[in-house]
Design an enzyme around this catalytic site. Structure first.
Site, PDB file in Angstrom:
ATOM      1  N   THR A 227       0.499  -1.291  -0.114  1.00 34.08           N
ATOM      2  CA  THR A 227      -0.164   0.075  -0.407  1.00 34.08           C
ATOM      3  C   THR A 227       0.618   1.109  -0.060  1.00 34.08           C
ATOM      4  O   THR A 227       1.760   1.341   1.141  1.00 34.08           O
ATOM      5  CB  THR A 227      -1.107   0.045   1.071  1.00 34.08           C
ATOM      6  OG1 THR A 227      -1.581  -1.328   1.021  1.00 34.08           O
ATOM      7  CG2 THR A 227      -1.825   1.177   0.684  1.00 34.08           C
ATOM      8  N   GLU A 228       0.693   2.127  -0.882  1.00 35.36           N
ATOM      9  CA  GLU A 228       1.129   3.690  -1.203  1.00 35.36           C
ATOM     10  C   GLU A 228      -0.578   4.995  -0.759  1.00 35.36           C
ATOM     11  O   GLU A 228      -1.287   4.275  -1.074  1.00 35.36           O
ATOM     12  CB  GLU A 228       2.079   3.782  -2.605  1.00 35.36           C
ATOM     13  CG  GLU A 228       2.609   2.907  -2.490  1.00 35.36           C
ATOM     14  CD  GLU A 228       3.735   2.739  -3.356  1.00 35.36           C
ATOM     15  OE1 GLU A 228       2.897   4.334  -4.740  1.00 35.36           O
ATOM     16  OE2 GLU A 228       4.645   1.969  -3.969  1.00 35.36           O
TER      17      GLU A 228
ATOM     18  N   ILE B 241     -27.002  -4.714  23.011  1.00 36.74           N
ATOM     19  CA  ILE B 241     -27.544  -5.427  23.929  1.00 36.74           C
ATOM     20  C   ILE B 241     -26.745  -5.068  25.241  1.00 36.74           C
ATOM     21  O   ILE B 241     -27.872  -5.072  26.357  1.00 36.74           O
ATOM     22  CB  ILE B 241     -27.399  -7.095  23.524  1.00 36.74           C
ATOM     23  CG1 ILE B 241     -28.562  -6.716  21.714  1.00 36.74           C
ATOM     24  CG2 ILE B 241     -28.055  -7.428  23.802  1.00 36.74           C
ATOM     25  CD1 ILE B 241     -28.422  -7.921  21.197  1.00 36.74           C
TER      26      ILE B 241
ATOM     27  N   GLU C  86      -6.340  -6.063   3.609  1.00 38.12           N
ATOM     28  CA  GLU C  86      -6.970  -7.552   2.280  1.00 38.12           C
ATOM     29  C   GLU C  86      -7.753  -7.559   1.502  1.00 38.12           C
ATOM     30  O   GLU C  86      -7.926  -8.836   1.331  1.00 38.12           O
ATOM     31  CB  GLU C  86      -6.182  -8.988   2.777  1.00 38.12           C
ATOM     32  CG  GLU C  86      -4.891  -8.918   4.162  1.00 38.12           C
ATOM     33  CD  GLU C  86      -4.553 -10.536   4.178  1.00 38.12           C
ATOM     34  OE1 GLU C  86      -4.584 -10.448   3.311  1.00 38.12           O
ATOM     35  OE2 GLU C  86      -3.287 -10.174   5.371  1.00 38.12           O
TER      36      GLU C  86
HETATM   37  C1  LIG Z   1      -4.351  -1.121  10.487  1.00 40.43           C
HETATM   38  C2  LIG Z   1      -4.246  -1.640   9.144  1.00 40.43           C
HETATM   39  C3  LIG Z   1      -3.204  -2.446   8.454  1.00 40.43           C
HETATM   40  C4  LIG Z   1      -2.675  -2.369   7.122  1.00 40.43           C
HETATM   41  N1  LIG Z   1      -1.333  -3.583   6.813  1.00 40.43           N
HETATM   42  C5  LIG Z   1      -1.257  -3.618   5.181  1.00 40.43           C
HETATM   43  C6  LIG Z   1       0.236  -4.626   5.326  1.00 40.43           C
HETATM   44  O1  LIG Z   1       0.778  -4.874   6.343  1.00 40.43           O
HETATM   45  N2  LIG Z   1       0.509  -3.896   4.154  1.00 40.43           N
HETATM   46  C7  LIG Z   1       0.069  -3.382   2.887  1.00 40.43           C
HETATM   47  O2  LIG Z   1       0.867  -3.393   1.876  1.00 40.43           O
HETATM   48  N3  LIG Z   1      -1.135  -2.636   3.069  1.00 40.43           N
HETATM   49  C8  LIG Z   1      -1.767  -2.645   4.649  1.00 40.43           C
HETATM   50  N4  LIG Z   1      -3.227  -1.807   4.899  1.00 40.43           N
HETATM   51  C9  LIG Z   1      -3.146  -1.437   3.699  1.00 40.43           C
HETATM   52  C10 LIG Z   1      -4.933  -2.033   3.480  1.00 40.43           C
HETATM   53  O3  LIG Z   1      -4.727  -3.327   2.373  1.00 40.43           O
HETATM   54  C11 LIG Z   1      -5.381  -0.325   2.512  1.00 40.43           C
HETATM   55  O4  LIG Z   1      -5.757   0.849   3.179  1.00 40.43           O
HETATM   56  C12 LIG Z   1      -6.504  -1.007   2.066  1.00 40.43           C
HETATM   57  O5  LIG Z   1      -6.959  -1.943   0.769  1.00 40.43           O
HETATM   58  C13 LIG Z   1      -7.782   0.203   1.065  1.00 40.43           C
HETATM   59  O6  LIG Z   1      -6.614   1.024   0.544  1.00 40.43           O
HETATM   60  P1  LIG Z   1      -6.844   2.552   1.195  1.00 40.43           P
HETATM   61  O7  LIG Z   1      -6.637   2.681   1.991  1.00 40.43           O
HETATM   62  O8  LIG Z   1      -5.915   2.745   0.051  1.00 40.43           O
HETATM   63  O9  LIG Z   1      -8.053   2.673   0.269  1.00 40.43           O
HETATM   64  P2  LIG Z   1      -9.040   3.210  -0.603  1.00 40.43           P
HETATM   65  O10 LIG Z   1      -8.551   2.042  -2.087  1.00 40.43           O
HETATM   66  O11 LIG Z   1      -8.719   4.660  -1.231  1.00 40.43           O
HETATM   67  O12 LIG Z   1     -10.038   3.158  -1.260  1.00 40.43           O
HETATM   68  C14 LIG Z   1     -11.588   3.657   0.302  1.00 40.43           C
HETATM   69  C15 LIG Z   1     -12.664   3.212   0.291  1.00 40.43           C
HETATM   70  O13 LIG Z   1     -13.397   3.497  -1.437  1.00 40.43           O
HETATM   71  C16 LIG Z   1     -13.794   1.490  -1.933  1.00 40.43           C
HETATM   72  N5  LIG Z   1     -13.098   1.487  -2.869  1.00 40.43           N
HETATM   73  C17 LIG Z   1     -11.661   1.662  -3.507  1.00 40.43           C
HETATM   74  N6  LIG Z   1     -12.101   0.794  -4.973  1.00 40.43           N
HETATM   75  C18 LIG Z   1     -13.158   0.645  -5.493  1.00 40.43           C
HETATM   76  C19 LIG Z   1     -13.911   0.261  -6.324  1.00 40.43           C
HETATM   77  N7  LIG Z   1     -13.331  -0.189  -7.644  1.00 40.43           N
HETATM   78  N8  LIG Z   1     -15.586  -0.709  -6.151  1.00 40.43           N
HETATM   79  C20 LIG Z   1     -15.842  -0.211  -5.075  1.00 40.43           C
HETATM   80  N9  LIG Z   1     -15.335   1.129  -4.171  1.00 40.43           N
HETATM   81  C21 LIG Z   1     -14.282   1.253  -4.159  1.00 40.43           C
HETATM   82  C22 LIG Z   1     -13.385   1.250  -1.030  1.00 40.43           C
HETATM   83  O14 LIG Z   1     -13.516  -0.075  -0.598  1.00 40.43           O
HETATM   84  C23 LIG Z   1     -13.409   1.768   0.859  1.00 40.43           C
HETATM   85  O15 LIG Z   1     -13.987   1.656   1.449  1.00 40.43           O
HETATM   86  C24 LIG Z   1      -3.265  -1.836   5.907  1.00 40.43           C
HETATM   87  C25 LIG Z   1      -4.489  -0.815   6.484  1.00 40.43           C
HETATM   88  C26 LIG Z   1      -5.143  -0.852   7.753  1.00 40.43           C
HETATM   89  C27 LIG Z   1      -5.838  -0.173   8.214  1.00 40.43           C
END
Ligand SMILES: Cc1cc2nc3c(=O)[nH]c(=O)nc-3n(C[C@H](O)[C@H](O)[C@H](O)COP(=O)(O)OP(=O)(O)OC[C@H]3O[C@@H](n4cnc5c(N)ncnc54)[C@H](O)[C@@H]3O)c2cc1C
Length: 423
Positions: free
Chosen positions: A144-145, A374, A400
């Site tokens: 993730t970035e 509840i 994930e």
């Molecule tokens: C506590 C924690 C631990 C994590 N650990 C890791 C790790 O170990 N390694 C790693 O690489 N990442 C990790 N992550 C990152 C995590 O996998 C991402 O936060 C997640 O994949 C969502 O990406 P984003 O945050 O950029 O959200 P976005 O992609 O910006 O999404 C924001 C919202 O839009 C929705 N959305 C996006 N695209 C679509 C679409 N095409 N259709 C419908 N809805 C959509 C999403 O479902 C979400 O609700 C972690 C995140 C957290 C919070």
């Protein structure tokens, strides 16, 4: 073939042992580590490392098929593979104890899972051996970035080959890396860990240019720049990591050492998730079970015992709600077991894996919320763990692959669409 619902002995034994660990080592510290975010639970880490070593391995990586016992005929007896089923059960049990502390379990975590999915046999032997050594050791995976979460093909981290030194030079900023600090920062009590960094070797190729690199703990140019403050799983370190001209040996690129740009690299990243999504679902089931059992305990203390044999219309509303939650939880667990059974039997499980994750994300969020509701003020009070489980549960639906993204994966699998057709 008959369907066997009884768990194999190694699974029931693990459940028994881990229940004690959860009750004795995790629950008593649950609130403390929730309130002291970023403190490391060293006692738990060291205990779990020694215990896992004593049981024959210091990570939760799936074991090879077969128990190796000889039959009278002299051939080795094979039993059905249960590696991922065992891990799912272990994670469920530990998460019932405390899902934040479960994330501090030494071993390879997502980093080792990536090596497992994308590495060559030599790379697996080289990078995974360290988890059986003297000190507890961690690994993490960074995809993730900012701007590349759900759509991780948009990553901007670059790996360029320096042909003079035969090293990869990696530049980029990764965020939300679970276990990133313990995997990368050098702590006296920990062995040397690594992070698996996903980077592009050819940005013009999109997904086809994505490859994974093992970056050893302490590599110059790599820094943990931030630890997130979070809603739940506060005991788990979630790091931002910056890489500036970080040099890694050529052979640390996971998979074949010949550098081609095709989608094999990206597919391997996704294969990691096929294996780990049901495991994330299992952790959510553990949290929801903790909340539901606590609710039933409190109801019983107040004279409300669930009358399972009665027709639905004769039940009170609370009884119906508890039974509905039990049904949701059991059906989620069956989906998890199906997905990990498929992984154990080397059957493609992208559909089942994402389905179990979607279901667990929904169900754990609903159950923990309902339990708080509840219980009323008791649910909202910090005197009990119900409010913490409510906060801890939400992450099941986020990392994930969010619920929405996993629904897309399910739809693509069922309808036969590609990622381009349905996004
Ligand atoms: C506590 C924690 C631990 C994590 N650990 C890791 C790790 O170990 N390694 C790693 O690489 N990442 C990790 N992550 C990152 C995590 O996998 C991402 O936060 C997640 O994949 C969502 O990406 P984003 O945050 O950029 O959200 P976005 O992609 O910006 O999404 C924001 C919202 O839009 C929705 N959305 C996006 N695209 C679509 C679409 N095409 N259709 C419908 N809805 C959509 C999403 O479902 C979400 O609700 C972690 C995140 C957290 C919070």
């Amino acid at each position: 073939m008959p369907i066997e619902f009884e768990a194999p002995k190694p699974i029931t034994q693990a459940q028994f042992v881990l229940k004690t660990v959860a009750e004795e080592m995790m629950r008593p510290k649950s609130r403390y580590f929730d309130e002291h975010e970023h403190e490391i639970p060293w006692d738990y880490i060291e205990f779990m490392h020694s215990a896992m070593k004593a049981m024959g391995g210091s990570s939760l990586a799936p074991k090879e098929n077969g128990n190796g016992k000889e039959k009278e005929s002299g051939e080795k007896e094979k039993r059905p593979p249960i590696g991922y089923q065992l891990i799912a059960t272990q994670l469920e049990s530990l998460s019932w104890g405390d899902v934040g502390m479960y994330h501090c379990l030494p071993g390879g975590g997502l980093g080792a899972a990536a090596v497992h999915s994308a590495g060559t046999p030599e790379q697996k032997a080289k990078f995974l051996a360290r988890f059986n050594e003297e000190k507890p050791t961690f690994a993490a995976m960074c995809i993730t970035e900012a701007g590349a979460g759900s759509d991780n093909s948009a990553i901007r981290t670059r790996a360029v080959l320096d042909e003079k030194t035969n090293e990869w030079v990696i530049n980029g900023e990764k965020i939300f890396v679970t276990g990133g600090d313990k995997s990368f920062t050098e702590y006296e009590k920990l062995g040397k860990g690594f992070i698996v960094v996903w980077a592009s070797i050819d940005p013009s190729a999109g997904r086809a240019g994505m490859r994974a690199f093992v970056v050893e703990g302490g590599t110059p140019g790599v820094k943990v720049t931030k630890l997130e403050h979070k809603l739940g799983i506060r005991c788990s370190d979630t790091a931002a990591i910056s890489l500036v001209d970080a040099r890694v040996p050529f052979e640390n690129i996971l998979g074949s050492p010949t550098v081609e740009t095709n989608t094999a690299g990206f597919k391997k990243a996704m294969a990691t998730f096929d294996a780990t999504r049901p495991l994330v679902a299992a952790t959510g089931v553990g949290v929801a079970r903790a909340a539901l059992e606590f609710l039933k305990e409190k109801l019983e203390e107040n004279g409300v015992k669930i009358r399972y044999g009665l027709p639905r219309q004769k039940l009170t509303n609370v009884e119906r709600e508890v039974i509905d939650m039990e049904v949701m939880l059991k059906s989620t667990w069956l989906m998890v077991i199906k997905a990990v059974w498929m992984a154990d039997n080397k059957k493609p499980n992208a559909l089942e894996s994402s389905m179990s994750k979607v279901k667990a994300g929904d169900v754990t969020t609903k159950i923990t919320q309902k339990v708080v509701e509840i219980l009323g003020p008791l649910g909202y009070s910090r005197e009990f763990l119900a409010e913490k489980w409510f906060r801890d549960a939400k992450i099941t639906d986020i990392y994930e692959g969010t619920g929405q993204i996993n629904r897309l994966v399910v739809a693509r699998q069922i309808l036969g669409y590609s990622g381009k057709d349905l996004r």
